[in-house]
Design a protein around this motif. Structure first.
Motif, short mmCIF file in Angstrom:
data_model
loop_
_atom_site.label_atom_id
_atom_site.label_comp_id
_atom_site.label_asym_id
_atom_site.label_seq_id
_atom_site.Cartn_x
_atom_site.Cartn_y
_atom_site.Cartn_z
N UNK A 1 4.79 4.30 -1.22
CA UNK A 1 4.86 5.05 -2.48
C UNK A 1 3.67 4.66 -3.35
N UNK A 2 2.92 5.65 -3.79
CA UNK A 2 1.73 5.39 -4.61
C UNK A 2 1.71 6.37 -5.78
N UNK A 3 1.43 5.86 -6.96
CA UNK A 3 1.24 6.72 -8.12
C UNK A 3 2.43 6.75 -9.06
N UNK A 4 2.13 6.90 -10.35
CA UNK A 4 3.15 6.88 -11.39
C UNK A 4 4.13 8.04 -11.27
N UNK A 5 3.67 9.18 -10.70
CA UNK A 5 4.57 10.33 -10.58
C UNK A 5 5.69 10.08 -9.58
N UNK A 6 5.56 9.03 -8.75
CA UNK A 6 6.61 8.70 -7.79
C UNK A 6 7.61 7.68 -8.34
N UNK A 7 7.32 7.12 -9.52
CA UNK A 7 8.15 6.03 -10.05
C UNK A 7 9.62 6.43 -10.26
N UNK A 8 9.92 7.58 -10.90
CA UNK A 8 11.35 7.92 -11.08
C UNK A 8 12.08 8.11 -9.76
N UNK A 9 11.42 8.75 -8.79
CA UNK A 9 12.07 8.96 -7.49
C UNK A 9 12.30 7.65 -6.77
#
Length: 247
Positions: free
Chosen positions: A203-211
């Protein structure tokens, strides 16, 4: 083979790494599988998150001649040879850089008249080689795993799936327009994925944090397909600091 049948599966092992460390760390885990089995079977994911892994594998001197590879999914509706079909992505990112025999890399066939038969045959092919030893995974912004969108059964098998608007918008960057993004795909099911011997999620990137937070800390629920990771027992999650920021 699934560790998901355990009464008390071990929690996913989370490693938070700098971006530059993720590729080599992931490659090390995959190469460990090569030493554990004479003819390892690796499940591969496409997308931006696993790309550093494939770059790192290409930099090694490993012998890939006896490996077999299975893709998680493939678009339906693209013509053969389309540059954004996953068959072509795998050719560019895995087959050619690793010097693989193309016949050792398998995808579900999106060009069959009977798509469900193609899915059933794909399941049979995985079973025939003894199952997948290490399944590489990414995670979608909406928590999808492979192309298993929210709301599907947690024990699903390889099948035709309708892509959500969010998934299509996330993948629009690879196409000329949103209208060009396919609406359907063939995907391994969550039940299929859980039968792999080991799971490796990148998992890479802030847009993946909630998931990622929902997958690892939330309830196991169809609302977040990736939450099935909690059921497996042999899961390693490699995340950069941005993706892990909500954990």
């Amino acid at each position: 083979m699934s560790a998901g049948t355990m009464d008390h599966p071990a929690a996913p092992l989370l490693q938070i790494l700098d971006r530059a460390q993720i590729g080599p760390a992931a490659a090390g885990l995959v190469l460990d599988a090569f030493s554990a089995r004479p003819a390892p079977v690796i499940g591969v994911a496409t997308g931006s998150s696993p790309s550093p892994l494939y770059d790192a594998l290409a930099d090694t001197q490993a012998d890939y001649r006896h490996t077999t590879w299975f893709a998680l999914d493939e678009y339906v509706g693209l013509p053969p040879g389309h540059p954004e079909s996953y068959a072509e992505v795998l050719r560019r990112e895995i087959i050619e850089p690793l010097g693989l025999d193309p016949r050792s890399v398998h995808l579900p066939d999106p060009h069959r008249a009977d798509l469900q038969a193609a899915c059933d045959d794909y399941e049979g092919l995985i079973t025939a080689v003894g199952g997948i030893d290490v399944q590489i995974l990414g995670i979608g912004r909406n928590g999808h795993l492979a192309f298993n969108e929210p709301g599907g059964a947690l024990d699903s098998r390889t099948r035709v799936e309708v892509l959500t608007e969010d998934t299509r918008r996330a993948n629009q960057r690879f196409f000329d327009s949103l209208d060009s993004v396919p609406t359907h795909c063939l995907t391994q099911g969550l039940g299929t994925i859980l039968e792999a011997g080991q799971l490796l999620l990148i998992a890479r990137g802030k847009d993946k944090a909630p998931a990622l937070r929902a997958a690892l800390k939330g309830p196991v629920s169809p609302d977040c397909p990736a939450s099935v990771l909690q059921l497996h027992g042999r899961v390693t999650v490699l995340a950069d600091t941005a993706a892990a920021s909500l954990l």
